[in-house]
Structures are given as C-alpha cells and as structure tokens.
Motif scaffolding. Sequence first.
Motif, PDB file in Angstrom:
ATOM      1  N   ASP A 102       0.818  -1.205   0.000  1.00  0.00           N
ATOM      2  CA  ASP A 102       0.000   0.000   0.000  1.00  0.00           C
ATOM      3  C   ASP A 102       0.850   1.253   0.000  1.00  0.00           C
ATOM      4  O   ASP A 102       0.714   2.136   0.838  1.00  0.00           O
ATOM      5  CB  ASP A 102      -0.948  -0.011   1.204  1.00  0.00           C
ATOM      6  N   GLU A 103       1.777   1.336  -0.951  1.00  0.00           N
ATOM      7  CA  GLU A 103       2.605   2.515  -1.052  1.00  0.00           C
ATOM      8  C   GLU A 103       2.875   2.805  -2.523  1.00  0.00           C
ATOM      9  O   GLU A 103       2.608   1.983  -3.394  1.00  0.00           O
ATOM     10  CB  GLU A 103       3.922   2.341  -0.306  1.00  0.00           C
ATOM     11  N   VAL A 104       3.380   3.997  -2.809  1.00  0.00           N
ATOM     12  CA  VAL A 104       3.655   4.411  -4.175  1.00  0.00           C
ATOM     13  C   VAL A 104       5.141   4.300  -4.437  1.00  0.00           C
ATOM     14  O   VAL A 104       5.951   4.724  -3.622  1.00  0.00           O
ATOM     15  CB  VAL A 104       3.183   5.863  -4.414  1.00  0.00           C
ATOM     16  N   VAL A 105       5.493   3.715  -5.568  1.00  0.00           N
ATOM     17  CA  VAL A 105       6.884   3.568  -5.940  1.00  0.00           C
ATOM     18  C   VAL A 105       7.127   4.397  -7.199  1.00  0.00           C
ATOM     19  O   VAL A 105       6.412   4.268  -8.187  1.00  0.00           O
ATOM     20  CB  VAL A 105       7.239   2.087  -6.209  1.00  0.00           C
ATOM     21  N   VAL A 106       8.120   5.258  -7.184  1.00  0.00           N
ATOM     22  CA  VAL A 106       8.490   6.057  -8.340  1.00  0.00           C
ATOM     23  C   VAL A 106       9.789   5.505  -8.899  1.00  0.00           C
ATOM     24  O   VAL A 106      10.769   5.358  -8.169  1.00  0.00           O
ATOM     25  CB  VAL A 106       8.674   7.546  -7.964  1.00  0.00           C
ATOM     26  N   GLU A 107       9.789   5.155 -10.180  1.00  0.00           N
ATOM     27  CA  GLU A 107      10.978   4.557 -10.750  1.00  0.00           C
ATOM     28  C   GLU A 107      11.170   5.045 -12.180  1.00  0.00           C
ATOM     29  O   GLU A 107      10.240   5.508 -12.838  1.00  0.00           O
ATOM     30  CB  GLU A 107      10.880   3.031 -10.728  1.00  0.00           C
ATOM     31  N   LYS A 108      12.391   4.948 -12.653  1.00  0.00           N
ATOM     32  CA  LYS A 108      12.754   5.335 -14.013  1.00  0.00           C
ATOM     33  C   LYS A 108      12.753   4.091 -14.883  1.00  0.00           C
ATOM     34  O   LYS A 108      13.448   3.122 -14.592  1.00  0.00           O
ATOM     35  CB  LYS A 108      14.150   5.968 -14.016  1.00  0.00           C
ATOM     36  N   GLU A 109      11.955   4.097 -15.950  1.00  0.00           N
ATOM     37  CA  GLU A 109      11.883   2.933 -16.815  1.00  0.00           C
ATOM     38  C   GLU A 109      13.119   2.842 -17.700  1.00  0.00           C
ATOM     39  O   GLU A 109      13.729   3.842 -18.064  1.00  0.00           O
ATOM     40  CB  GLU A 109      10.635   3.000 -17.700  1.00  0.00           C
ATOM     41  N   VAL A 110      13.467   1.602 -18.045  1.00  0.00           N
ATOM     42  CA  VAL A 110      14.525   1.379 -19.025  1.00  0.00           C
ATOM     43  C   VAL A 110      14.052   1.901 -20.377  1.00  0.00           C
ATOM     44  O   VAL A 110      12.878   1.789 -20.731  1.00  0.00           O
ATOM     45  CB  VAL A 110      14.864  -0.121 -19.101  1.00  0.00           C
ATOM     46  N   ALA A 111      14.957   2.511 -21.149  1.00  0.00           N
ATOM     47  CA  ALA A 111      14.597   3.082 -22.442  1.00  0.00           C
ATOM     48  C   ALA A 111      14.038   2.001 -23.358  1.00  0.00           C
ATOM     49  O   ALA A 111      14.470   0.845 -23.318  1.00  0.00           O
ATOM     50  CB  ALA A 111      15.818   3.739 -23.082  1.00  0.00           C
ATOM     51  N   PRO A 112      13.067   2.359 -24.228  1.00  0.00           N
ATOM     52  CA  PRO A 112      12.461   1.354 -25.114  1.00  0.00           C
ATOM     53  C   PRO A 112      13.400   0.834 -26.188  1.00  0.00           C
ATOM     54  O   PRO A 112      13.154  -0.218 -26.761  1.00  0.00           O
ATOM     55  CB  PRO A 112      11.273   2.103 -25.726  1.00  0.00           C
ATOM     56  N   ILE A 113      14.481   1.571 -26.498  1.00  0.00           N
ATOM     57  CA  ILE A 113      15.526   1.081 -27.391  1.00  0.00           C
ATOM     58  C   ILE A 113      16.816   1.002 -26.585  1.00  0.00           C
ATOM     59  O   ILE A 113      17.248   1.990 -25.999  1.00  0.00           O
ATOM     60  CB  ILE A 113      15.711   1.991 -28.615  1.00  0.00           C
ATOM     61  N   GLN A 114      17.417  -0.177 -26.542  1.00  0.00           N
ATOM     62  CA  GLN A 114      18.601  -0.396 -25.723  1.00  0.00           C
ATOM     63  C   GLN A 114      19.769  -0.878 -26.577  1.00  0.00           C
ATOM     64  O   GLN A 114      19.621  -1.781 -27.404  1.00  0.00           O
ATOM     65  CB  GLN A 114      18.308  -1.444 -24.649  1.00  0.00           C
ATOM     66  N   LYS A 115      20.938  -0.269 -26.391  1.00  0.00           N
ATOM     67  CA  LYS A 115      22.197  -0.751 -26.950  1.00  0.00           C
ATOM     68  C   LYS A 115      23.098  -1.059 -25.762  1.00  0.00           C
ATOM     69  O   LYS A 115      23.568  -0.161 -25.080  1.00  0.00           O
ATOM     70  CB  LYS A 115      22.836   0.287 -27.875  1.00  0.00           C
ATOM     71  N   SER A 116      23.307  -2.336 -25.531  1.00  0.00           N
ATOM     72  CA  SER A 116      24.007  -2.762 -24.326  1.00  0.00           C
ATOM     73  C   SER A 116      25.508  -2.516 -24.431  1.00  0.00           C
ATOM     74  O   SER A 116      26.107  -2.646 -25.491  1.00  0.00           O
ATOM     75  CB  SER A 116      23.746  -4.244 -24.081  1.00  0.00           C
TER      76      SER A 116
END
Length: 744
Positions: A102-116
């Motif tokens: 019951d809490e809110v998590v704020v996170e940064k998503e991985v980019a939709p295009i990835q070059k590893s």
Amino acid sequence: MRFVFFLLAIITVECCYSQFQVNGRVLEYNDKEKTIPVPNANVYWLSSDIGTTTDIDGYFETPYQKDIKQLVISSVGYRSDTIPVNRPNLGNIVLYPNVVLDEVVVEKEVAPIQKSLFKVQNVVSVDSREMLKAACCNLSESFETNPAVDVNVSDAVLGAKQIQMLGLNSPYLMFTQENMPSIRGASQVFGLSFIPGSWIESIQITKGAGSVLNGFESISGHINSELVKPLTDQRFFLNFYANNFERYEFNTRLNHNLTDELGVGLYVHANLRNGYIDDNGDSFYDTPLARQINFMNRWQFMDPESGWVSYANLQYLSDTKELGQTDFNIDEDKLTTNAWGSEIGTSRLDISAKAGYVFPDLPYQSFGFQTAYSAHDQNSFYGLNQYDINHKSFYSNFIFNSIIGSTQHKFKSGLSFTYDGYNEMVNETPYTRYDNSIGAFFEYTYDSLEGLSFVAGIRADRHNNLGSFLTPRFHLRYSLWDKASFRASFGRGKRGANIFAENQQMFASSRQININGNNGNYYGLQPEKAWNYGVSFIQKLYLWNRVMDFSIDFYRTQFENQVVVDWENPREIAFYNLEGESYSNSVQIDFNYEILQDFHLRTTYKYFDVVTDYNTGRLEKPLQPSYRFFINLNYETQKRGEKQWRFDFTSNWLGRQRLPDTSANPMEFRLPEWSDSYMLLNAQVTRVLSNKFEIYLGGENIGNFTQPNPILSSNDPFGTYFDSTILYAPVLQSLYYVGFRYKI
C-alpha cells in the motif's frame, strides 16, 4: 586452421583471469508458497545505466561492478529493492507487490531502445513501447522510429515495404520469430506484412554475422521478433486504426490462464484497403487494394519449479492484393490487354512448437527443442505475366547449454535439420527444387566483467544443393574504460537465391527475364557466399545529470560469389553470377541524449558505399541512398493520475540515389543518372486517458514529397517501355491516421 589456432590462443590467455558474472532469480512474494517468477524486471547497478532484465523465468545475469557493489531490482507493480552484492550467485530475490505494501513507488523505466555495453554482439533491443510511437500495423512498419534498419518500398505498383541493413537487401538478412526461421523463400517480399505489430513484444536487431545457432544463411544481420506471451500479456487488447486513404486495421488479443502454469491466447488481425487512390493521375493505384485476415492460437506452459517451459503456435493467414490501373475489372480484364491489372492471393499456414528444460539445481544448464512447419501458397498475375509459388518448409533444432568450470565459460551445442520444397510457375515455365540440410554447431562464450569477452562459433552443414561446408562466426567485446566498449566481429554466410520470389517487382514491367546460368543448382546459378566484418564503439556517460550515448559502427560485406540482379538494360532484367568484385561498406554514427526530463533526442548518420562489377562495368548499387540522416524527438508529460500526453517526431533525410540506366529509351522515358535527395517527416500524438484506454493520431510524409512519374510509360502498360521498378521516393502523398487502444 588459422581460425581454430586464433580461438585456442585467446581461450588460453583469457582463462587465466578470474572474472565472474553476478546472477540470480527475481520472484514475486505470495502467501501460497508458490514460485512465481517476475519476467522483464529491471536489474541495474546503483546510480548507473548498466544493467539487464530478467528472462521469462525470472533469471538474470550481469557483469560484476566492483566499484558499485549494489544492485537495484525493480519492476512495474512491485516495490523496488536494493541489495548488496557479496557473492556471484545471489539466489532468489523476492519483490513485494505494491498493493500488498500500500505505497507508491516512483521509478525510471529502461529506455524502449537499448544498446548494451556488455553484450558481446552488436544488438539493438526494441520493446513494444517503441512500436507504439508509430502506427506499427505490421512488422514492416515497426522500424519507422528506429534507425538500425532502413525501410524502402519495392516499386510503384506492388507497394511492398522492404528492409535493408548495411546497404544490402532483405534476402541477406536472417529473419526469425522467437529464434525460428520466419520470413524467407516465398514470403520474402510480402512476409513483413504478415506479422501484426500488436502481436510483437520485442525485436532484437543484430548487425553483422549472427549466431551459428540460427543457421548459415545470415550475411548482413539478424532480426528476431518475440511475440507476446499468454501468461504475462494483458487479458484483453484491442486496437483500431484508420487513415485518409481508406485503410482500416483491427487487432485484438484475448488471453486466458487455464492454470497458474498454462495459458492460451487467441489473436486476430484484419485489414482492409478499399480506397481507389490515384492522386498523381497516372491511371494506376497509388496503393494497392488489400484484404487480410490473420489468426493465431498460442499456448504457453511454464513451470519454474520443475524447470519446464514450452510454447505452441497455430497461425493461418489469407491475404489478397489488387493493383494496377483504376479501370481494371478482374472479371473481364484478367490476362487481357483491355487494362493492366494484377492480383496476388496468398494463403499461409504456420505451426510451431518449442520446449525447454532448465535443470532446477543447475540454472546455468538447459536444453531446448524447436520445430516449425509452414505451407505458403501464392497465386498471382501481373498484367500478362503469371507467377505462382508453393513453398513448404520444415525446421527443427536441438540446443544444449552448459558451462565449462564456471559461468564465465559457457557453451551451446546442437543439431538442426531443414527442408524446403519449392514449386514455381513463371508464365508457362515450371521450376521445382527441394532443399534439405542437416547441421551441427558449437558456440563458446567467454564473459569478462572488466576486459575481453567473446563468442566463437562454428557449424558444419551437409546440404543437398550447397554441398558440405563450414560456417565460422566470431564476436568480440572489450571494455576500454568506464562505460565504453569496443566490438569486432567476422563471419561467413552462404545461401541459394530465390530469384523470382525475391524480385517480384520485375513482373510489373515489360522487361524480359534473362538468366545466364553457370551450371548451378539454383535456376542454373551458383550459390551466394560472403564474409562480413565489422567494428563498433559505444560510449555512455552522464552529461548534466542525464544519460548520453555515442556510438559508431563500420561494417564491410565482401562477396566471394553473388547472384547479380542487373537492371541496367531497360529492356530486361538479367541474373548471373558475379565475375569480379562486389562489396558493401557501411558507416553509422549515433548520438542519443535526454535533453530535458522525458524529452529524448536520437540522431543517426549513415554512409553507404555499395559497389558491384556488372557485365557492363563497375557500378554503385542502384536505388541505394548514398547517405541517410535520421532525427527522432520524443516527449512524454508527467502522468496526472492515469492521464498522459506522448509526442513523437521523426525526420529522415535520404541522399541521392543512382538510377538504373534508361539511356536506351526514347527521350520521354529516360531518367537522370541520379535522383535528388529528399526529406520525409512523420509525427504522432498519443493521449493516454487511463491505464486501459488511449487514442492516437499521426501523419506520415507530412512534407508531401512524392516521386514525379514513378511509372514509365504508364499510358501504355503493354508497350515496350512500361516500367514500375525504378522507385526512389514515395508514391503516396501525405498520410494521416487515427486510432485507439484498449486493454484490460
């Protein structure tokens, strides 16, 4: 022998180092004492952009970062966790669902295009979020915002979109669906339109020589598409699309979990194009009339506790295209000179299955089996030309994965079998061919966290038409300094050219077909053989607290033998084996940066030098832009509740292209030696109204650039000079579309 000696030397040196991978498994907390993996969870090193994602079973592996020593585990719908790394195997990592805490998590998503930075091969990974930035009704339209590959239209009549990579056409690419051969043979020209974009979960684009696991045909690269999974996909998805040229698309997915381990999905795609469009006034349709219905029944079984995973697919497609002059009536004018018209009818059945087993106590060891069958039947006519093809294909592949001593030294080995049966009718001439091959492969991977990593593979195949041969492939990655990697690769490919199926646009012209055979098994022609070499560099860093990455690639493809497709005589199309030299040089420079928060810039410059020795001399490849410049801007507003705006803009500048020689034509049917350069502009706006519903509208070719007179002698289509094959720019004017997506 030199290759084997080089490989053994590297192994000997690198085995002296004691680097290791960090691995583990991400699971969901539940009170039923069941093992529920969390697929596609983000696993990255604290305060860095170095990381990976978990696989379908929740497993991950990432190179150790001795200066960081803390991993962040996050996934949408779960509470993020940060754990210290003090051992190679972290075991099971449990994430708690947000609703439980019951809490809110704020996170940064991985980019939709990835070059590893850490994958040994030069791979660009594209997920479904990137494909939502354009209409993406099918796979051929899934690369509009992605500069890794180039999309061209085959000709002014068929309107089929074709993929190019490293300056070479799509037959030199390996297309797979879930790592099983997909678009090849009879489906080479239209197959990209047979895979709906909404069914795709992700795409992996590999430049240069691919892996020996996928066969011997890949020369310029490998494109693999992963479909959505019934156990993890939305329960229901619906997409509807319409544009101003009277094209309508309908896509839906319905999934149901029969048990916790077994899921089933029913996917339906339908499209209709019934707009009689002739905006340039040449009496020919600017885009074909078309009807397609496409069904798939998909099953997934996954039991992580026992280690078994399996999939089964059944797909059927019916596709009809009508093209030609607007006054053509198929009932009255078919195969007559009353009016020029064409119909292409295709039915296709695909059945595939794969099963894998991961040893519960040895998660690094597994085996898998893949098998696929397809039956492709096309009946078509183009004016007075007829072309029919029936292609039946069978494929099976067994793979065993394990390690040598530690997870730093991995290997894959296995056996494969393929069968292809072709029956073609070109006007009144039949062509029949059967291909079958059996092959064995071995691939060794050495993973170093801070230095050299490489993948070395070799396969041996026995083919009834290609003979017995070896296919070596080698990929290397070296960490130069912090967040910088250098890659190199080389590999060999071999294939037989299907000259009619791969060049169907030639039937939409008055050109005569001339095959200069050389006692080969493919229409009298010898098989194609080529080496591909490549190097690349990538640097990622933080600039003003935002991620920036820069990369540069150079690849060269050198043909030992090639089936030359010669368009230089306007009266004919000639096929003959190469006598001389043929090569493709490709340079690509990428710069990506987050200018402001959630405002992203992607830019790419490409330069091509593609040359072939024709019978008339050395020439640049026709209809190949000498350069391309790509810009993509994407901005997403902060969510207010569930609502959000998304904006996407793409610009493609194409350099001049050499046009096939038409100097033998009368003056009114001659073209210049070179085309002009031009720019294409696309844009889309998406309004997210809730987590379940969003609407989108967009435009393609907003600048309204079209090729003048794309069809030579369009007023006399049965005459000597009729030719629709010399297309360097769009035929369709500005296109605008609207659609919605609904999911639960």
